[in-house]
Design an enzyme around this catalytic site. Structure first.
Site, mmCIF file in Angstrom:
data_model
loop_
_atom_site.group_PDB
_atom_site.id
_atom_site.type_symbol
_atom_site.label_atom_id
_atom_site.label_comp_id
_atom_site.label_asym_id
_atom_site.label_seq_id
_atom_site.Cartn_x
_atom_site.Cartn_y
_atom_site.Cartn_z
ATOM 1 N N SER A 45 2.417 -33.236 7.327
ATOM 2 C CA SER A 45 1.284 -33.390 6.270
ATOM 3 C C SER A 45 0.109 -34.177 6.711
ATOM 4 C CB SER A 45 2.017 -34.119 5.261
ATOM 5 O OG SER A 45 1.017 -34.764 4.380
ATOM 6 N N ASN A 74 7.463 -30.273 6.638
ATOM 7 C CA ASN A 74 7.560 -29.461 5.630
ATOM 8 C C ASN A 74 8.021 -27.812 6.210
ATOM 9 O OD1 ASN A 74 6.293 -31.085 3.660
ATOM 10 N ND2 ASN A 74 4.349 -30.528 4.545
ATOM 11 N N GLN A 125 -2.330 9.339 -3.398
ATOM 12 C CA GLN A 125 -2.803 8.894 -2.152
ATOM 13 C C GLN A 125 -2.304 7.213 -2.106
ATOM 14 O OE1 GLN A 125 -6.395 10.371 -0.185
ATOM 15 N NE2 GLN A 125 -7.358 8.376 -1.169
ATOM 16 N N LYS A 128 6.357 -36.647 6.848
ATOM 17 C CA LYS A 128 7.021 -35.163 6.165
ATOM 18 C C LYS A 128 6.875 -34.107 7.258
ATOM 19 C CE LYS A 128 6.181 -33.826 2.115
ATOM 20 N NZ LYS A 128 5.615 -33.041 0.994
HETATM 21 N N1 ARG Z 1 -5.182 11.898 1.653
HETATM 22 C C1 ARG Z 1 -4.408 12.365 0.811
HETATM 23 C C2 ARG Z 1 -3.178 11.713 0.294
HETATM 24 O O1 ARG Z 1 -3.158 10.737 1.129
HETATM 25 C C3 ARG Z 1 -3.938 13.868 1.393
HETATM 26 C C4 ARG Z 1 -3.677 14.797 0.612
HETATM 27 C C5 ARG Z 1 -4.787 15.323 -0.105
HETATM 28 N N2 ARG Z 1 -4.456 16.459 -0.973
HETATM 29 C C6 ARG Z 1 -5.326 17.070 -1.864
HETATM 30 N N3 ARG Z 1 -4.905 17.902 -2.446
HETATM 31 N N4 ARG Z 1 -6.640 16.385 -2.061
HETATM 32 O O2 ARG Z 1 -2.554 11.987 -0.533
#
Ligand code: ARG
Length: 471
Positions: free
Chosen positions: A286, A294, A331, A292
């Protein structure tokens, strides 16, 4: 390539219908390259398998196939050398790789995407990535298990208090306590192994959602990529993310185990407990209180559990309302998985380091093991055994002895034989012998019990299993 050209290249990939480029904010929300570039090795591996299949099935000429394979190797080398020109205009790893391939080999690059879609491509890449993450996590957990087993072996007979409600309950051994975590981590590993089996099917060739009219061989690509078989349904192939959820749920349960152990380290290293000591390697001082030390690493392992649980929750919620098949929502599956995998890697390594680092204060543990009348059950058990007393009455006798000791401010073992006999005339010197913590733990020989001989057997059995366990 200039930015304008990249925009043109991206819309060229979507097709001629897109004349203008995306709005800046569209690009920001749409692009995944900043995080999905981590899939580059899997993406190239998947593309090579797909390309070989297309040639074998005479969908591509061998010349085009060779050009594509060589070009993909160049792309891989560029990415690994750090010279690859990643571009947000090209959205994601798949289009970045393909666009660079076109720059390198020309028109043949445009044939690689025959009989596939980014939908099955990303599902394939991500499965390959998660499979590697499972293998890495399993190896790290094996390491942690070895560290715990070494401690358990070393302290198979080191007495300490066992707790319920965080109140001293009965003496146990430190080794037994470590072995409880060996059991938890063993189940974590078996959950990962189990998840891996279900994960290991190939979505590649599901194409956009419906399969393809080309005479593809999905069994070939599955085998090339180390999958057990192709997925049976193309709609499921592109829209399933169970494998990511299972990986994160196994991770979350494991993180909870690590957090409980971390919490114990926080308690045990406190000045009030002093059960164990962590070296300077795993503690901080500390800036204001010089006394101390930690346990920051343990606290952070405990804290990071929140992220992993959050990552699982995030993807469960992304998936819950999605109609079949692919939606762009999916995604957003990657960042939680990457974060969970990175967090687990760090947390497991930190915990392994702490288990190897800690010093067990055996004297403190011994003193604490007997404090709080922890052998009261032993005297009750003795009354049952030697005096054939019903357990309920024996419990009452032991309770009276505890009350007397408490009133006198002494331990149970400090009561004289006469004082004990005033409560229960049948008590003899033999009964007083069961009051030591060593005899208490030594007597707990039931299967799974804390007796040092049982703990040593458990260590040996776990070591044997560890040696033979498939990854
Ligand atoms: N970057 C996209 C993902 O990770 C890839 C697939 C995209 N597919 C589409 N139909 N836009 O999901």
């Amino acid at each position: 390539m200039s930015d304008n050209n990249k925009t043109a290249a991206a819309s060229a990939m979507w097709g001629g219908r897109f004349a203008g480029g995306p709005a800046a904010i569209m690009q920001r929300i749409n692009a995944s390259i900043d995080f999905d570039k981590r899939l580059y090795a899997q993406d190239i591996r998947g593309s090579k398998a797909h390309c070989r299949m297309l040639v074998r099935q005479a969908i591509l000429t061998p010349e085009d196939g060779d050009a594509i394979l060589a070009g993909l190797d160049t792309v891989l080398a560029e990415i690994e050398a750090g010279s690859f020109p990643f571009s947000a205009e090209l959205e994601d790893i798949h289009m970045n790789v393909e666009s660079r391939l076109a720059e390198l080999i020309g028109e043949a690059a445009g044939r690689l995407h025959t009989a596939r879609s980014r939908n099955d491509q990303v599902a394939t890449d991500f499965r390959l990535w998660v499979r590697d993450a499972i293998d890495g996590m399993d190896a790290a957990l094996k390491d942690l298990t070895e560290a715990l087993l070494d401690r358990a072996d070393q302290h198979a007979a080191t007495v300490m208090p066992g707790f319920t409600h965080l109140q001293a309950a009965q003496p146990v051994t430190f080794g037994h306590h470590m072995m409880a975590y060996v059991e938890m981590i063993g189940r974590d590993r078996s959950r990962l192994t189990d998840a891996r089996k279900r994960l290991n099917e190939s979505p590649l060739g599901s194409a956009a959602l419906a399969g393809t009219s080309f005479p593809t061989d999905r069994h070939f690509t599955a085998a090339e990529l180390g999958f057990d078989r192709p997925m049976r349904n193309s709609l499921d192939g592109v829209s399933d993310r169970d494998f990511a959820l299972e990986f994160m749920s196994a991770s979350a349960i494991c993180a909870v185990h690590l957090s409980r152990l971390a919490e114990e380290l926080v308690i045990w290293t406190s000045a009030q407990f002093r059960f164990v000591r962590l070296s300077d390697g795993f503690t901080t001082g500390s800036s204001i209180m010089p006394q101390k030390r930690n346990p920051d690493a343990a606290e952070l392992v405990r804290a990071k559990t929140g992220r992993v649980i959050g990552d699982l929750t995030a993807l469960l919620i992304v998936m819950k309302g999605l109609p079949l098949a692919y939606s762009k929502d999916m995604q957003d599956d990657k960042e939680p998985v990457f974060e969970a995998a990175d967090t687990m890697e760090l947390a497991i390594a930190a915990m392994t380091g702490m288990i190897r680092d800690l010093t067990v204060n055996t004297d403190v543990l011994r003193a604490a093991a007997g404090a709080g009348f922890t052998t009261a059950t032993d005297i009750a058990d003795w009354c049952v055994r030697a005096l054939r007393m019903p357990f309920r009455r024996a419990h009452h006798v032991a309770g009276s002895l505890v009350k007397l000791a408490e009133d006198k401010g002494v331990g149970l073992e400090d009561l004289s034989l006469a004082e004990m006999q005033a409560i229960e005339p049948g008590i003899t010197d033999e009964a007083r012998a069961v009051l030591t913590v060593d005899s208490s733990v030594a007597s707990r020989t039931s299967f799974g019990g804390t007796a040092p001989i049982r703990v040593r057997e458990a260590v040996a059995a776990a070591r044997a299993l560890l040696g033979g366990q498939a990854p």
